[in-house]
Write an enzyme that holds these catalytic residues in place. Sequence first.
Site, PDB file in Angstrom:
ATOM      1  CG  ASP A 383     -72.404  17.772   7.792  1.00 46.48           C
ATOM      2  OD1 ASP A 383     -71.621  18.203   6.840  1.00 46.48           O
ATOM      3  OD2 ASP A 383     -71.998  17.995   8.704  1.00 46.48           O
ATOM      4  CG  ASN A 391     -61.320  23.399   9.225  1.00 47.42           C
ATOM      5  OD1 ASN A 391     -60.553  22.291   9.228  1.00 47.42           O
ATOM      6  ND2 ASN A 391     -62.241  23.526   8.665  1.00 47.42           N
ATOM      7  CG  ASP A 400     -57.485  21.700   2.994  1.00 44.68           C
ATOM      8  OD1 ASP A 400     -58.305  21.801   3.593  1.00 44.68           O
ATOM      9  OD2 ASP A 400     -56.473  22.516   2.861  1.00 44.68           O
ATOM     10  CD  GLU A 427     -68.579  21.043   6.848  1.00 47.20           C
ATOM     11  OE1 GLU A 427     -69.682  21.787   8.054  1.00 47.20           O
ATOM     12  OE2 GLU A 427     -68.374  21.950   5.937  1.00 47.20           O
TER      13      GLU A 427
END
Length: 523
Positions: A383, A391, A400, A427
């Site tokens: 993770d 983000n 991305d 993620e």
Amino acid sequence: MPIPIFDPFHAPGGALKRLPLLKAAVAFIATVCLCLCGLLYLQLEQSRRYDLESARVASANLTRAMAQQAQDTFLQTDLVLASLADWMQIDGFGPALQPRLQTTFSRRVQSLEQLHGLFLFDKHGQWVVTSFKSLHRGPGIADREYFTFHQQNASLIAHIGPAIRSRQNGEWIIPVSRRLNDQDGNFQGVLLAGIKMSYFDKFFKSFSLDDKGEMVLALSNGTLLARRPFDEAKIGRSLAQEPIFQHESQSMTSGNVTIRSAVDGVLRLYDHQHLQAYPLVVTAAMSEEAILAGWHDRAFKSILIVALVVLGICLFGWVFLRQVRNSERIEADLRKAQEALELIATHDSLTGLANRRLFERALDIEFGRGARQRSPLSLVMVDIDFFKRYNDTYGHVAGDHCLAEVAKVLKSCCHRKADLAVRYGGEEFAVLLPDTNLHGAMALAEQIRQRVIDTHITHSGSPIGYLTVSLGCYAFVPSSLDSIEVFIQRADAALYQAKHGGRNRVAALSTEGGPDPLERSDR
């Protein structure tokens, strides 16, 4: 470890391979065409040999007929000369007997079609009696070959000399002569019978012969007596040096040979036969062109038919091959589309990693294999730390890009074909490691953690200022009683421990479900 979806173009299990239809079709068409051409060649060759053999038989029959006719002609003439010679040997040929001899000569000539005339010459070569009513009075025939022969040879058998022109009327004749002796055996004169050359010419013309064929009557020494086609310039010519005559002289009484003429270059089948009773040889020649004229006609028609059949096969084959190519092209396009669909169905479009669908199928397969082989199976859950902050700070496009960079790290660390890197969701990632124990899984997880740091992706929301990941590992030897969901939950629990312990670290869960005492982090 890609797990292909069902391929309708391949047999299940891959045991049976699709036949190379295009190559097989080309090979079949080529084989059929070659077989047709081969059969045509054999048939034509057999037909050609048959025609040549038939021509040899016909040529042999022709020469036998020529030889028989020539022998009968000369035998009849010789018998006439023999009977007249015996008569004159006893009674002589004085002036008192000459009128009677002239009448006898005339009757004998009339009785034999081949005779041009009968002639009697004295020992000086002067004319004594002829079958003609008016006696030719000339310088005599002392210069003639046959007269000289009898002067110098005491033999009383018939002598056949080279063809000459009659001094009686200029006609071409073949002289057959006998020596006449007196009571004491001294040379007394010559009795001559002239055989008309036109007689043999008429006889030769009674046979069917092609325009390039030849029929020859010659002396054994090669001197030409009569020929078809008639050529006055060749009468009396010696054939001794001609290839065919040399072959005749070397062979037995008869035989045939195919020779190309040195005069006109025509290839002919020659057959010859020597007369048994006289020093004569007859030869018949048929041009190979005429012999094989019918064969050439049949061959042309056969070749035309086979060529049309081969052309039809080739055209059909061309259409068929085009259809095969089109089918293969369509099949290839379908296969590419299928592969694309398979990739879309089993891989994440952003990262290129396997998706959860492929992950679940791989788990099912590896669980079964591990249970059968009693081999360990490991799972690493990954993770990205503080990804929501990333983000919010840098935007979703940068997010991305960040996911793609982490996916590259996972791909680079999975060295074996059996290892499967998966985007598990958002993620979160997973790495499935068959035949790997817990220590191996933790070593790989640590390698992933360190390489993510080495990418130096700036993350202002992270305490260390760079992008990091947390990893949870779980390993066990599966059995038929174990659950895939529990396996994932335990790896996820290990990931929770790593995140709860401060992130940027590797945590493991033991097979009993408790935390592994080994935790690696960058503290």
